[in-house]
Scaffold this motif. Structure first.
Motif, PDB file in Angstrom:
ATOM      1  N   TYR A  35       0.829  -1.207   0.000  1.00  0.00           N
ATOM      2  CA  TYR A  35       0.000   0.000   0.000  1.00  0.00           C
ATOM      3  C   TYR A  35       0.862   1.255   0.000  1.00  0.00           C
ATOM      4  O   TYR A  35       0.705   2.135  -0.856  1.00  0.00           O
ATOM      5  CB  TYR A  35      -0.922  -0.023   1.218  1.00  0.00           C
ATOM      6  CG  TYR A  35      -1.914   1.117   1.279  1.00  0.00           C
ATOM      7  CD1 TYR A  35      -3.191   0.971   0.755  1.00  0.00           C
ATOM      8  CD2 TYR A  35      -1.586   2.337   1.873  1.00  0.00           C
ATOM      9  CE1 TYR A  35      -4.118   2.012   0.822  1.00  0.00           C
ATOM     10  CE2 TYR A  35      -2.490   3.378   1.941  1.00  0.00           C
ATOM     11  CZ  TYR A  35      -3.752   3.215   1.412  1.00  0.00           C
ATOM     12  OH  TYR A  35      -4.661   4.247   1.468  1.00  0.00           O
ATOM     13  N   LEU A 112      -8.226  -0.639   4.979  1.00  0.00           N
ATOM     14  CA  LEU A 112      -8.573  -0.934   3.586  1.00  0.00           C
ATOM     15  C   LEU A 112     -10.082  -1.093   3.412  1.00  0.00           C
ATOM     16  O   LEU A 112     -10.633  -0.672   2.397  1.00  0.00           O
ATOM     17  CB  LEU A 112      -7.846  -2.205   3.127  1.00  0.00           C
ATOM     18  CG  LEU A 112      -6.314  -2.153   3.174  1.00  0.00           C
ATOM     19  CD1 LEU A 112      -5.722  -3.454   2.627  1.00  0.00           C
ATOM     20  CD2 LEU A 112      -5.778  -0.954   2.405  1.00  0.00           C
ATOM     21  N   THR A 145      -1.322  -6.539  -2.458  1.00  0.00           N
ATOM     22  CA  THR A 145      -2.020  -5.289  -2.162  1.00  0.00           C
ATOM     23  C   THR A 145      -1.371  -4.154  -2.936  1.00  0.00           C
ATOM     24  O   THR A 145      -0.163  -3.932  -2.824  1.00  0.00           O
ATOM     25  CB  THR A 145      -1.958  -4.972  -0.659  1.00  0.00           C
ATOM     26  OG1 THR A 145      -2.542  -6.058   0.075  1.00  0.00           O
ATOM     27  CG2 THR A 145      -2.718  -3.688  -0.338  1.00  0.00           C
ATOM     28  N   PHE A 147      -1.681  -0.033  -3.968  1.00  0.00           N
ATOM     29  CA  PHE A 147      -2.326   1.238  -3.651  1.00  0.00           C
ATOM     30  C   PHE A 147      -3.242   1.685  -4.778  1.00  0.00           C
ATOM     31  O   PHE A 147      -4.282   2.304  -4.538  1.00  0.00           O
ATOM     32  CB  PHE A 147      -1.264   2.304  -3.376  1.00  0.00           C
ATOM     33  CG  PHE A 147      -1.850   3.665  -3.130  1.00  0.00           C
ATOM     34  CD1 PHE A 147      -2.523   3.949  -1.951  1.00  0.00           C
ATOM     35  CD2 PHE A 147      -1.752   4.671  -4.086  1.00  0.00           C
ATOM     36  CE1 PHE A 147      -3.082   5.202  -1.728  1.00  0.00           C
ATOM     37  CE2 PHE A 147      -2.292   5.920  -3.874  1.00  0.00           C
ATOM     38  CZ  PHE A 147      -2.965   6.190  -2.686  1.00  0.00           C
TER      39      PHE A 147
END
Length: 202
Positions: A35, A112, A145, A147
């Motif tokens: 992220y 999230l 993951t 961003f």
């Protein structure tokens, strides 16, 4: 008297490093690293994102040891895992330093989740938060993951997280996250200026 172009340019040239603030972010795992690494931009602050070896307390201690003039801010992004003793130990480890703690209860996955929906129902465990995120975002996975998958919803997550925990002083509030404070600092939001709370106030 003639002034050479080289001299004038050399005097006016600014050091790019001086123009950009710098953050060291120590986090718990690949989800957080993916992220925050994705938040890097050419014109934004310099973000160094690492996953230290060891447990939560070791991560905080490493953050404290790495505070230097190289960084404008040093953050630890960690999960409370609904463990009061663990959380208290993390706060003590950071106490007296300039290290900022971005704590999430029960886990970073709650931050999230807030990108997609307002959610206030208490979790029974960190795994429950991961399951809820997976339900809301089926394509999400811990090791993948990005961003970019959340970028267009950051403002929503920020507003929801701040509404739940306006001052970020109660890390055991279930659910809650003070990661919005770090995001505010990275993005240079006006409310982040002069708001540094130091260790022990997550």
């Amino acid at each position: 008297m003639k002034i050479s172009t080289e001299t004038r340019m050399g005097r006016n040239r600014r050091n790019p490093r001086e123009e950009r603030s710098s953050f060291l972010i120590l986090c718990e795992g690949p989800t957080e690293k993916g992220y925050f690494t994705g938040m890097r931009s050419r014109r934004g602050p310099q973000l160094d994102v690492d996953i230290p070896k060891g447990d939560h307390i070791s991560a905080v201690r490493e953050a404290v040891s790495r505070v230097s003039a190289e960084y404008d801010a040093v953050w630890c992004v960690l999960d409370t895992e609904l463990d009061k003793m663990l959380t208290a130990s993390m706060l003590r480890a950071a106490q007296g330093s300039s290290v900022e703690l971005g704590l999430s209860t029960p886990s970073f996955e709650f931050w999230l989740i807030l990108h997609h929906a307002k959610y206030t129902k208490p979790f029974q465990s960190a795994d429950d938060a991961k399951k809820m995120l997976k339900k809301i975002s089926p394509f999400w996975s811990e090791g993948n993951t990005r961003f970019s998958d959340f970028a267009d919803k950051v403002d929503s997550a920020y507003a929801r997280a701040q509404q739940i925990s306006p001052d970020g002083k109660n890390p055991m509030l279930n659910p809650s996250t003070s990661v919005w404070r770090l995001v505010a600092s990275i993005q240079g939001r006006p409310e982040a200026i002069g708001r540094s709370t130091g260790a022990g106030r997550s």
